[in-house]
Design a protein around this motif. Structure first.
Motif, PDB file in Angstrom:
ATOM      1  N   ILE A  34       0.765  -0.903  -0.067  1.00  0.00           N
ATOM      2  CA  ILE A  34      -0.561   0.220   0.073  1.00  0.00           C
ATOM      3  C   ILE A  34       0.722   1.032   0.038  1.00  0.00           C
ATOM      4  O   ILE A  34       0.783   2.406  -0.565  1.00  0.00           O
ATOM      5  CB  ILE A  34      -0.728   0.535   1.376  1.00  0.00           C
ATOM      6  CG1 ILE A  34      -2.199  -0.600   1.304  1.00  0.00           C
ATOM      7  CG2 ILE A  34      -1.970   1.063   1.708  1.00  0.00           C
ATOM      8  CD1 ILE A  34      -3.104  -1.116   2.104  1.00  0.00           C
ATOM      9  N   ILE A  35       2.368   1.320   1.223  1.00  0.00           N
ATOM     10  CA  ILE A  35       2.458   2.438   0.941  1.00  0.00           C
ATOM     11  C   ILE A  35       3.238   2.510  -0.188  1.00  0.00           C
ATOM     12  O   ILE A  35       3.821   4.416  -0.471  1.00  0.00           O
ATOM     13  CB  ILE A  35       3.723   2.355   2.096  1.00  0.00           C
ATOM     14  CG1 ILE A  35       3.000   2.182   3.368  1.00  0.00           C
ATOM     15  CG2 ILE A  35       4.488   3.249   2.140  1.00  0.00           C
ATOM     16  CD1 ILE A  35       2.376   3.799   3.743  1.00  0.00           C
ATOM     17  N   THR A  36       3.832   1.611  -1.132  1.00  0.00           N
ATOM     18  CA  THR A  36       4.795   1.917  -2.379  1.00  0.00           C
ATOM     19  C   THR A  36       4.080   1.665  -3.850  1.00  0.00           C
ATOM     20  O   THR A  36       4.236   1.739  -4.553  1.00  0.00           O
ATOM     21  CB  THR A  36       5.731   1.070  -2.409  1.00  0.00           C
ATOM     22  OG1 THR A  36       5.255  -0.317  -2.391  1.00  0.00           O
ATOM     23  CG2 THR A  36       7.241   1.064  -1.683  1.00  0.00           C
ATOM     24  N   ARG A  37       2.832   2.091  -3.402  1.00  0.00           N
ATOM     25  CA  ARG A  37       1.821   1.499  -4.693  1.00  0.00           C
ATOM     26  C   ARG A  37       1.317   2.545  -5.416  1.00  0.00           C
ATOM     27  O   ARG A  37       0.892   4.199  -4.810  1.00  0.00           O
ATOM     28  CB  ARG A  37       0.342   1.587  -4.328  1.00  0.00           C
ATOM     29  CG  ARG A  37      -0.607   0.274  -5.356  1.00  0.00           C
ATOM     30  CD  ARG A  37      -0.998  -0.777  -4.548  1.00  0.00           C
ATOM     31  NE  ARG A  37      -2.395  -1.414  -5.839  1.00  0.00           N
ATOM     32  CZ  ARG A  37      -2.150  -2.518  -6.220  1.00  0.00           C
ATOM     33  NH1 ARG A  37      -0.642  -2.738  -5.725  1.00  0.00           N
ATOM     34  NH2 ARG A  37      -2.895  -3.187  -6.918  1.00  0.00           N
ATOM     35  N   TYR A  38       1.046   3.148  -6.683  1.00  0.00           N
ATOM     36  CA  TYR A  38       0.870   3.360  -7.539  1.00  0.00           C
ATOM     37  C   TYR A  38      -0.363   3.545  -8.044  1.00  0.00           C
ATOM     38  O   TYR A  38      -0.324   2.468  -8.916  1.00  0.00           O
ATOM     39  CB  TYR A  38       2.254   4.078  -8.831  1.00  0.00           C
ATOM     40  CG  TYR A  38       1.558   4.804  -9.367  1.00  0.00           C
ATOM     41  CD1 TYR A  38       1.064   6.523  -9.197  1.00  0.00           C
ATOM     42  CD2 TYR A  38       1.188   4.767 -11.015  1.00  0.00           C
ATOM     43  CE1 TYR A  38       1.125   7.520  -9.408  1.00  0.00           C
ATOM     44  CE2 TYR A  38       0.425   5.904 -11.875  1.00  0.00           C
ATOM     45  CZ  TYR A  38       0.323   7.693 -11.301  1.00  0.00           C
ATOM     46  OH  TYR A  38      -0.286   8.799 -11.735  1.00  0.00           O
ATOM     47  N   GLU A  39      -1.709   4.424  -7.797  1.00  0.00           N
ATOM     48  CA  GLU A  39      -2.596   3.625  -7.937  1.00  0.00           C
ATOM     49  C   GLU A  39      -3.011   4.738  -9.215  1.00  0.00           C
ATOM     50  O   GLU A  39      -2.815   6.192  -9.250  1.00  0.00           O
ATOM     51  CB  GLU A  39      -3.690   3.214  -6.950  1.00  0.00           C
ATOM     52  CG  GLU A  39      -3.499   2.476  -7.028  1.00  0.00           C
ATOM     53  CD  GLU A  39      -4.049   1.499  -7.701  1.00  0.00           C
ATOM     54  OE1 GLU A  39      -4.561   0.914  -7.989  1.00  0.00           O
ATOM     55  OE2 GLU A  39      -3.156   0.197  -7.054  1.00  0.00           O
ATOM     56  N   ALA A  42      -8.076   7.275  -7.381  1.00  0.00           N
ATOM     57  CA  ALA A  42      -7.966   7.550  -6.340  1.00  0.00           C
ATOM     58  C   ALA A  42      -9.021   6.790  -5.205  1.00  0.00           C
ATOM     59  O   ALA A  42      -8.451   5.889  -4.346  1.00  0.00           O
ATOM     60  CB  ALA A  42      -8.561   9.262  -5.919  1.00  0.00           C
ATOM     61  N   ILE A  43      -9.401   5.827  -5.515  1.00  0.00           N
ATOM     62  CA  ILE A  43     -10.776   5.372  -5.332  1.00  0.00           C
ATOM     63  C   ILE A  43     -10.193   3.654  -4.922  1.00  0.00           C
ATOM     64  O   ILE A  43     -10.655   3.735  -4.089  1.00  0.00           O
ATOM     65  CB  ILE A  43     -12.389   5.343  -6.082  1.00  0.00           C
ATOM     66  CG1 ILE A  43     -13.095   4.890  -5.435  1.00  0.00           C
ATOM     67  CG2 ILE A  43     -12.090   5.259  -7.152  1.00  0.00           C
ATOM     68  CD1 ILE A  43     -13.604   5.198  -3.758  1.00  0.00           C
ATOM     69  N   THR A  44      -9.093   3.736  -5.924  1.00  0.00           N
ATOM     70  CA  THR A  44      -8.736   1.782  -5.886  1.00  0.00           C
ATOM     71  C   THR A  44      -7.523   2.283  -4.413  1.00  0.00           C
ATOM     72  O   THR A  44      -7.967   1.272  -3.561  1.00  0.00           O
ATOM     73  CB  THR A  44      -8.554   1.691  -7.028  1.00  0.00           C
ATOM     74  OG1 THR A  44      -8.700   2.255  -7.694  1.00  0.00           O
ATOM     75  CG2 THR A  44      -7.452   0.763  -7.428  1.00  0.00           C
ATOM     76  N   VAL A  47      -9.847   2.668  -1.313  1.00  0.00           N
ATOM     77  CA  VAL A  47     -10.112   0.555  -0.726  1.00  0.00           C
ATOM     78  C   VAL A  47      -8.906  -0.158  -0.358  1.00  0.00           C
ATOM     79  O   VAL A  47      -9.356  -0.433   0.855  1.00  0.00           O
ATOM     80  CB  VAL A  47     -10.391   0.005  -2.526  1.00  0.00           C
ATOM     81  CG1 VAL A  47     -10.787  -1.631  -2.045  1.00  0.00           C
ATOM     82  CG2 VAL A  47     -11.682   0.258  -2.944  1.00  0.00           C
ATOM     83  N   PHE A  48      -8.338   0.471  -0.978  1.00  0.00           N
ATOM     84  CA  PHE A  48      -6.284  -0.741  -0.377  1.00  0.00           C
ATOM     85  C   PHE A  48      -6.656  -0.136   1.090  1.00  0.00           C
ATOM     86  O   PHE A  48      -5.842  -0.854   1.780  1.00  0.00           O
ATOM     87  CB  PHE A  48      -5.200  -0.027  -0.816  1.00  0.00           C
ATOM     88  CG  PHE A  48      -5.256  -0.990  -2.525  1.00  0.00           C
ATOM     89  CD1 PHE A  48      -5.104  -2.703  -2.225  1.00  0.00           C
ATOM     90  CD2 PHE A  48      -4.845  -0.893  -3.762  1.00  0.00           C
ATOM     91  CE1 PHE A  48      -5.728  -3.231  -2.982  1.00  0.00           C
ATOM     92  CE2 PHE A  48      -5.696  -1.642  -4.969  1.00  0.00           C
ATOM     93  CZ  PHE A  48      -5.474  -2.923  -4.429  1.00  0.00           C
ATOM     94  N   ILE A  49      -6.537   1.239   1.530  1.00  0.00           N
ATOM     95  CA  ILE A  49      -6.381   2.461   2.934  1.00  0.00           C
ATOM     96  C   ILE A  49      -7.467   1.481   3.498  1.00  0.00           C
ATOM     97  O   ILE A  49      -7.210   0.790   4.547  1.00  0.00           O
ATOM     98  CB  ILE A  49      -6.163   3.721   2.396  1.00  0.00           C
ATOM     99  CG1 ILE A  49      -5.638   3.805   1.798  1.00  0.00           C
ATOM    100  CG2 ILE A  49      -6.493   4.256   4.217  1.00  0.00           C
ATOM    101  CD1 ILE A  49      -4.081   3.807   2.146  1.00  0.00           C
TER     102      ILE A  49
END
Length: 62
Positions: A34-39, A42-44, A47-49
């Motif tokens: 989650i920390i290093t993820r680039y989506e 913003a909604i995606t 959802v991970f958060i």
């Protein structure tokens, strides 16, 4: 002043919430994906958060 609106300040609430939020972000760091993820959306990311929050809540009962 610079024209910004002043909000009422509750020092006790600020202390309580600051600690809770800092603790949450500290625990969120254990979810590296989650920390290093680039989506792109913003909604995606949100959802991970939320999924991470549920897992943290189940683990620690915050």
């Amino acid at each position: 002043m610079d024209g910004r609106k002043q909000r009422p300040y509750n020092a006790e609430l600020y202390k309580k919430m600051k600690s809770t939020i800092e603790r949450f972000f500290r625990q969120l760091e254990s979810f590296r994906k989650i920390i290093t993820r680039y989506e792109r959306l913003a909604i995606t990311y949100k959802v991970f958060i939320n999924i991470a929050y549920i897992i943290i809540h189940l683990r620690y009962g915050i």
